[in-house]
Design a protein around this motif. Structure first.
Motif, PDB file in Angstrom:
ATOM      1  N   GLN A  87       5.824  16.766  -3.524  1.00  0.00           N
ATOM      2  CA  GLN A  87       6.795  17.322  -4.356  1.00  0.00           C
ATOM      3  C   GLN A  87       5.886  18.282  -5.305  1.00  0.00           C
ATOM      4  O   GLN A  87       6.449  19.391  -5.924  1.00  0.00           O
ATOM      5  N   SER A  90       5.714  21.501  -3.582  1.00  0.00           N
ATOM      6  CA  SER A  90       6.976  22.320  -3.563  1.00  0.00           C
ATOM      7  C   SER A  90       6.947  23.236  -4.676  1.00  0.00           C
ATOM      8  O   SER A  90       7.472  24.599  -4.838  1.00  0.00           O
ATOM      9  N   SER A 139      11.228   8.426   4.580  1.00  0.00           N
ATOM     10  CA  SER A 139      12.446   8.847   4.440  1.00  0.00           C
ATOM     11  C   SER A 139      12.679  10.376   3.559  1.00  0.00           C
ATOM     12  O   SER A 139      13.104  11.271   3.658  1.00  0.00           O
ATOM     13  N   PHE A 140      12.271   9.564   2.199  1.00  0.00           N
ATOM     14  CA  PHE A 140      12.333  10.781   1.101  1.00  0.00           C
ATOM     15  C   PHE A 140      11.197  11.971   1.544  1.00  0.00           C
ATOM     16  O   PHE A 140      11.575  13.110   1.216  1.00  0.00           O
ATOM     17  N   VAL A 142      10.634  13.139   4.559  1.00  0.00           N
ATOM     18  CA  VAL A 142      11.342  14.236   5.362  1.00  0.00           C
ATOM     19  C   VAL A 142      12.342  15.029   4.654  1.00  0.00           C
ATOM     20  O   VAL A 142      12.425  16.121   5.027  1.00  0.00           O
ATOM     21  N   TYR A 143      12.964  14.248   3.687  1.00  0.00           N
ATOM     22  CA  TYR A 143      14.214  15.213   2.860  1.00  0.00           C
ATOM     23  C   TYR A 143      13.412  16.112   2.042  1.00  0.00           C
ATOM     24  O   TYR A 143      13.763  17.262   2.009  1.00  0.00           O
ATOM     25  N   THR A 144      12.120  15.873   1.552  1.00  0.00           N
ATOM     26  CA  THR A 144      11.477  16.815   0.806  1.00  0.00           C
ATOM     27  C   THR A 144      11.020  18.097   1.650  1.00  0.00           C
ATOM     28  O   THR A 144      10.803  19.092   1.218  1.00  0.00           O
ATOM     29  N   SER A 146      12.378  19.106   4.212  1.00  0.00           N
ATOM     30  CA  SER A 146      13.654  19.901   4.760  1.00  0.00           C
ATOM     31  C   SER A 146      14.040  20.968   3.734  1.00  0.00           C
ATOM     32  O   SER A 146      14.539  21.917   3.989  1.00  0.00           O
ATOM     33  N   LYS A 147      13.563  20.589   2.511  1.00  0.00           N
ATOM     34  CA  LYS A 147      13.797  21.572   1.222  1.00  0.00           C
ATOM     35  C   LYS A 147      12.822  22.740   1.134  1.00  0.00           C
ATOM     36  O   LYS A 147      13.082  23.934   0.375  1.00  0.00           O
ATOM     37  N   LYS A 160       7.374  16.458   9.844  1.00  0.00           N
ATOM     38  CA  LYS A 160       8.478  15.907   9.889  1.00  0.00           C
ATOM     39  C   LYS A 160       8.681  14.739  11.157  1.00  0.00           C
ATOM     40  O   LYS A 160       9.213  13.615  10.797  1.00  0.00           O
ATOM     41  N   THR A 164       8.890  11.027  10.245  1.00  0.00           N
ATOM     42  CA  THR A 164      10.129  10.020  11.128  1.00  0.00           C
ATOM     43  C   THR A 164       9.558   9.044  11.942  1.00  0.00           C
ATOM     44  O   THR A 164      10.124   7.717  11.608  1.00  0.00           O
TER      45      THR A 164
END
Length: 397
Positions: A87, A90, A139-140, A142-144, A146-147, A160, A164
């Motif tokens: 985070q 990013s 899981s969070f 992987v979502y981060t 993807s952004k 990823k 996963t």
């Protein structure tokens, strides 16, 4: 001859590797202007090493609050710190980001509270909770990922996959423990959990190695952008425009395709700086850059090649009329530039253009001819278009 893995040796090796990687990441944190993502990733490696080492000491120390509870505090916070580092990596500062940080803090506090309340000296309870918490964190993560907009994308894809698989392993561990807890499992639970642990250790070590690769890839991308782009407008700089222009020229020459070059210069730009200041002049340059990007196609090459001078390479087809394109640019810049940030700047440009012909042996030939046409437009009154010798001369209506 069978193949066996000596778990204590693997645990010690994983601890040593994660401590070394954690030390390296901490050193990078100190050297790279204190980028906090490296500090968080270093702490994640150290937390994983500490948790693994403390959990492994259960065979020698009969103190469940240390070997189980404290070990799982470290093991649970290791993926949490990885996600927090992502985070930070990013670099987005927004209301959504602040909300995400609050959710992270709440999740960590909830994990600690539930672990404390549910802990009764049974290591399986702690392992179940840590597995569920880790699966949610991955899981969070992987979502981060993807952004993230990182080029090349290979480090992101690697992470990823690792996250996963991590999440799947943690959910599998939770499922095995849950089934055994309910008394529905007739298989060797210890063997399955041991196998999952071995894979988790290997994946955690691979993740620790992949995280610096992600950071260094983005740093390289930023350096490349700084080297190729104009810092004020975000367009190609002079060197990059010539490089891309040469490629476009060579490709057009090989395929007998059409090509056009436009040179443009802001009219009376010095007066804008003198009267309104350089901040207003910079905003005028940004406006021209935004207008060019909006009016032209994605495959056209746009660059700022001088103080107030821009160049465009158009990959035209038989349906394109360069004269219509240039007059549209003139009108758009004059319209948008009437008032900038409340100041009546009345920005306009002069344009010199040329279409590729047989006498153009290089891209530089086209640039020279377009530049000559630009000076012709300046001499004839500005805020107009003039073309090279093979295209009929046109002026604004």
């Amino acid at each position: 001859m069978g193949f066996t893995v000596h778990l204590p040796t693997l645990l010690l090796l994983s601890v040593a590797i994660n401590l070394l990687i954690g030390g390296l990441l901490w050193a990078i944190f100190k050297l790279r202007s204190r980028q906090h993502c490296f500090r968080l990733w270093a702490l994640a490696c150290m937390a994983f090493a500490a948790g693994t080492l403390i959990a492994g000491s259960r065979a020698f120390i009969d103190a469940p609050w240390i070997t189980v509870f404290l070990a799982h505090v470290f093991l649970g916070f290791s993926p949490f710190l990885v996600l927090a580092g992502l985070q930070r990596f990013s670099g987005r500062a927004s209301r959504k980001t602040r909300r995400f940080r609050q959710v992270l803090r709440f999740s960590a506090a909830s994990y600690l509270l539930i672990l404390l309340l549910s802990f009764h000296g049974d290591p399986l309870n702690a392992r179940l909770l840590t597995a569920l918490f880790s699966a949610a964190i991955f899981s969070f993560a992987v979502y981060t990922l993807s952004k993230l907009d990182t080029t090349p994308s290979l480090p992101v894809r690697i992470l990823k996959v690792l996250f996963t698989v991590h999440g799947i392993l943690m959910m599998s561990q939770a499922l095995v423990i849950g089934v055994d807890w309910l008394g529905l499992n007739q298989t060797n639970t210890g063997f399955l959990l041991r196998l999952i642990l071995i894979n988790h250790i290997l994946l955690a070590t691979a993740t620790a190695l992949a995280l610096p690769l992600l950071a260094f890839t983005q740093s390289e991308q930023r350096l490349r952008i700084m080297a190729e782009r104009d810092g004020l407008t975000g367009l190609f700089n002079r060197r990059s425009l010539f490089r891309e222009g040469i490629r476009a020229f060579d490709k057009a020459a090989q395929s007998q395709a059409q090509l056009a070059v436009l040179m443009m210069d802001l009219d009376h730009f010095k007066q804008v700086n003198d009267r309104w200041g350089h901040a207003a002049g910079d905003e005028a340059l940004r406006l021209v850059g935004r207008t060019l990007r909006h009016e032209l196609r994605d495959d056209d090459i746009i660059g700022r090649v001088g103080g107030e001078e821009f160049a465009v390479v158009l990959r035209i087809t038989g349906d394109d009329d360069v004269r219509i394109i240039t007059h549209r640019l003139l009108e758009a810049i004059a319209t948008n530039g009437q008032e900038i940030q409340g100041l009546p700047l009345y920005i306009s440009v002069s344009i010199g253009g040329v279409e590729k012909a047989d006498h153009h042996k290089t891209f530089a030939d086209m640039m020279i001819e377009a530049d000559s046409a630009l000076y012709n437009a300046k001499n004839k009154g500005r805020n107009r278009v003039e073309f090279g010798q093979l295209t009929p001369e046109t002026t604004t209506p």
